[in-house]
Design an enzyme around this catalytic site. Structure first.
Site, PDB file in Angstrom:
ATOM      1  N   SER A 127       2.375   7.330  -2.884  1.00 29.77           N
ATOM      2  CA  SER A 127       3.134   6.210  -2.326  1.00 29.77           C
ATOM      3  C   SER A 127       2.585   4.878  -2.789  1.00 29.77           C
ATOM      4  CB  SER A 127       3.060   6.284  -0.798  1.00 29.77           C
ATOM      5  OG  SER A 127       3.519   5.095  -0.199  1.00 29.77           O
ATOM      6  N   TYR A 152      -1.697   7.053   7.854  1.00 24.29           N
ATOM      7  CA  TYR A 152      -0.786   7.704   6.900  1.00 24.29           C
ATOM      8  C   TYR A 152      -1.056   7.208   5.480  1.00 24.29           C
ATOM      9  CZ  TYR A 152       3.263   8.151   3.908  1.00 24.29           C
ATOM     10  OH  TYR A 152       4.063   8.392   2.811  1.00 24.29           O
ATOM     11  N   LYS A 156      -2.691   9.170   1.791  1.00 27.50           N
ATOM     12  CA  LYS A 156      -2.201   9.173   0.412  1.00 27.50           C
ATOM     13  C   LYS A 156      -3.325   8.768  -0.546  1.00 27.50           C
ATOM     14  CE  LYS A 156       2.073  10.402   1.041  1.00 27.50           C
ATOM     15  NZ  LYS A 156       2.503  11.759   0.630  1.00 27.50           N
ATOM     16  N   ARG A 234      11.153  -5.258  -0.756  1.00 29.03           N
ATOM     17  CA  ARG A 234      10.705  -3.946  -1.223  1.00 29.03           C
ATOM     18  C   ARG A 234      11.515  -3.536  -2.451  1.00 29.03           C
ATOM     19  NH1 ARG A 234       7.704  -5.318   2.055  1.00 29.03           N
ATOM     20  NH2 ARG A 234       6.926  -4.291   3.937  1.00 29.03           N
TER      21      ARG A 234
END
Length: 342
Positions: A127, A152, A156, A234
């Site tokens: 990610s 989280y 990654k 984003r």
């Protein structure tokens, strides 16, 4: 004989789209999923699209004994795509131990079995969260990683390190980490798409659920960022484009075209869109007016990020192709089918 590919988390959002693309490229696919955030019905819809129902085993890969049992029965696997993970940022802050146990142990169990059963190839679902708020935009694969904003995100980052260190230690292993930006949209058939359990954590499912009347309003977190309209920016990539990149990565590993044991690629469009641009884009693509309200910034959100996709475009020969309007329309078509809206 077609190469056999294991897709962990293959009934999930990105996983299911990747299963379809693998099948349509001639691969034999087996899916492992614990169904904690997905439904077994996805397999039937995959079959409706591809004509092939993938082999399936319900399994939590954090269970070392059961994972070993599965691999002992499937020693002909040629490569693995590892999606399976807990993935809600907010939830990870509340129950970090679950996230570390589930996301880290599952990868370590897979790597143990790769070594034991001589399965050299793995593609890891990573990610852009590993970049945090970058100082220079757009981000390249050489952009420094930053401390994660959530457990989280940290899983990654740590999983990338586990993979890199393992490949250095065991030269028979080869791996590619694909750093996704923001996957959105659904399959053009509207048979598979993103169906989060509970309140959506991601923007587009919240938009489509608001449009469908499941949510009273969409909250836009902040309008005072240093961006084109004050809302966060984003890089949004169509999930089918993203799935196709996994097929290219698998072929790269199986054909020994990778230039190093461990490689990293950014998967995005190279374009940044603000939250309000997505809202307006959805309204334009669908003709549906959204009820939204601007509220305070949300803790942990970064201001803006988008990808430099040059390396993936040139080295993988892959490029995101689907436009924003088509992608947002596909998300709405999926939502309408799921909710029975005409």
């Amino acid at each position: 004989m077609a190469a056999k590919i294991l897709v962990t988390g293959g009934t999930g959002y990105i996983g299911s789209h990747t299963v379809v693309e693998l099948q349509q490229s001639g691969y034999d696919v087996v899916v492992v999923d614990d169904l904690s955030n997905s439904s077994i019905d996805v397999l039937d819809n995959i079959e409706k699209i591809s004509g092939i129902k993938p082999a399936f085993e319900q399994l939590n890969l954090a269970d070392a004994v059961k994972t070993d049992e599965f691999f002992s029965k499937n020693t002909d696997i040629a490569a693995i795509i590892h999606f399976a993970a807990s993935k809600a940022v907010g939830e990870s802050v509340q129950i970090p131990l679950h996230y570390y146990r589930n996301n880290l142990v599952s990868l370590m169990n897979i790597l143990d079995c790769q070594l034991k059963y001589n399965i050299p190839n793995i593609v890891f679902s990573s990610s852009c969260t590993v970049y945090g708020q970058p100082e220079v935009l757009p981000v390249t694969e050489k952009t420094p990683r930053k401390d994660a904003e959530s457990p989280y995100g940290n899983t990654k980052r740590v999983n990338e390190d586990i993979l890199n260190d393992s490949i250095k230690a065991y030269p028979q292993l080869k791996g590619i980490a694909l750093r996704y930006f923001n996957p959105i949209g659904a399959h053009p058939t509207a048979l598979i798409g993103e169906l989060p359990l509970g309140v959506p954590q991601n923007l587009v499912p919240f938009i489509t659920q608001t449009a469908a009347g499941l949510r009273d309003e969409l909250k836009v977190f902040g309008d005072d960022y240093d961006t084109v309209d004050g809302s966060a920016v984003r890089d949004y990539i169509n999930v089918v484009d993203l799935a196709k990149a996994h097929v290219v990565a698998i072929a790269r590993l199986l054909e020994n075209k990778n230039k190093a044991g461990y490689e990293i690629f950014n998967l995005g469009t190279g374009n940044g869109y603000s939250v309000l641009e997505i809202v307006k884009g959805f309204e334009k693509a669908t003709g549906v007016k959204l009820n939204y309200q601007i509220v305070e910034r949300r803790a942990g959100d970064i201001e803006k990020i988008w990808a430099d996709t040059t390396y993936a475009n040139e080295e993988l020969g892959w490029k995101a192709e689907k436009g924003l309007e088509e992608t947002l329309r596909s998300a709405w078509n999926w939502e309408k089918r799921v909710r029975g809206i005409q």
